[in-house]
Design a protein around this motif. Structure first.
Motif, PDB file in Angstrom:
ATOM      1  N   VAL A 162       0.718  -1.231   0.137  1.00 19.12           N
ATOM      2  CA  VAL A 162      -0.211  -0.159  -0.037  1.00 19.12           C
ATOM      3  C   VAL A 162       1.099   1.257  -0.189  1.00 19.12           C
ATOM      4  N   ASP A 163       0.248   2.265  -0.582  1.00 19.10           N
ATOM      5  CA  ASP A 163       1.240   3.724  -0.465  1.00 19.10           C
ATOM      6  C   ASP A 163       1.168   4.416   0.781  1.00 19.10           C
ATOM      7  N   ASP A 164       0.168   4.064   1.532  1.00 19.48           N
ATOM      8  CA  ASP A 164      -0.057   4.624   2.554  1.00 19.48           C
ATOM      9  C   ASP A 164      -0.920   3.685   3.588  1.00 19.48           C
ATOM     10  N   GLN A 165      -0.077   3.374   4.799  1.00 18.75           N
ATOM     11  CA  GLN A 165      -0.378   2.405   5.615  1.00 18.75           C
ATOM     12  C   GLN A 165      -1.661   2.994   6.583  1.00 18.75           C
ATOM     13  N   GLU A 166      -1.780   4.028   7.021  1.00 17.23           N
ATOM     14  CA  GLU A 166      -2.841   4.510   7.709  1.00 17.23           C
ATOM     15  C   GLU A 166      -3.939   4.777   6.949  1.00 17.23           C
ATOM     16  N   LYS A 167      -3.972   5.308   5.836  1.00 14.52           N
ATOM     17  CA  LYS A 167      -5.266   5.326   4.896  1.00 14.52           C
ATOM     18  C   LYS A 167      -5.538   3.779   4.717  1.00 14.52           C
ATOM     19  N   ALA A 168      -4.686   2.947   4.484  1.00 11.68           N
ATOM     20  CA  ALA A 168      -4.932   1.460   3.991  1.00 11.68           C
ATOM     21  C   ALA A 168      -5.669   0.962   5.356  1.00 11.68           C
TER      22      ALA A 168
END
Length: 130
Positions: free
Chosen positions: A10-16
């Motif tokens: 994923v390009d953004d763990q928090e967003k994921a």
């Protein structure tokens, strides 16, 4: 022997984490850091001790290239199975999910695809009952 863990980049763990928990309905299983590294996994609430999905940051150039190529080709990075794809489709849409393909009958299954907002397509599949 059994599969305990699989990884999606994923390009953004928090967003994921938000997508996979708030939109899809998974539960956070592990979340810890070691310096710049973050180990983050989610599981199905129906099987909390089952297979974990690691949401790995795509900071590896090879992983990032692979992720972007799969997305560009329209290939899902992850396939999830549903017992009621139409109900899951409606629930996920109501939670903010963006579907690239609504539930569609194909040979042996009904499938749908959605964008996880972190660089991946996710396919939902409900196998046909024979």
């Amino acid at each position: 022997m059994k599969i305990k863990l699989t990884t999606i980049y994923v390009d953004d763990q928090e967003k994921a984490l938000g997508f996979y928990t708030d939109v899809l309905g998974f539960t956070k299983k592990a979340d810890f850091t070691n310096g710049a590294f973050r180990w983050l996994t989610v599981v199905s609430p129906d099987d909390p001790d089952g297979t974990e999905l690691q949401l790995a940051l795509n900071d590896n150039p090879a992983a990032k290239t692979y992720q972007q190529a799969m997305f560009k080709q329209g290939q899902p990075a992850l396939m999830l199975f549903s017992d009621d794809i139409k109900a899951d489709h409606e629930r996920i849409k109501a939670n903010g999910g963006n579907f690239a393909m609504a539930p569609t009958a194909v040979t042996g299954a009904t499938i749908a695809q959605l964008n996880d907002t972190c660089g991946n397509l996710v396919q939902l599949s409900q196998l046909a009952r024979w």
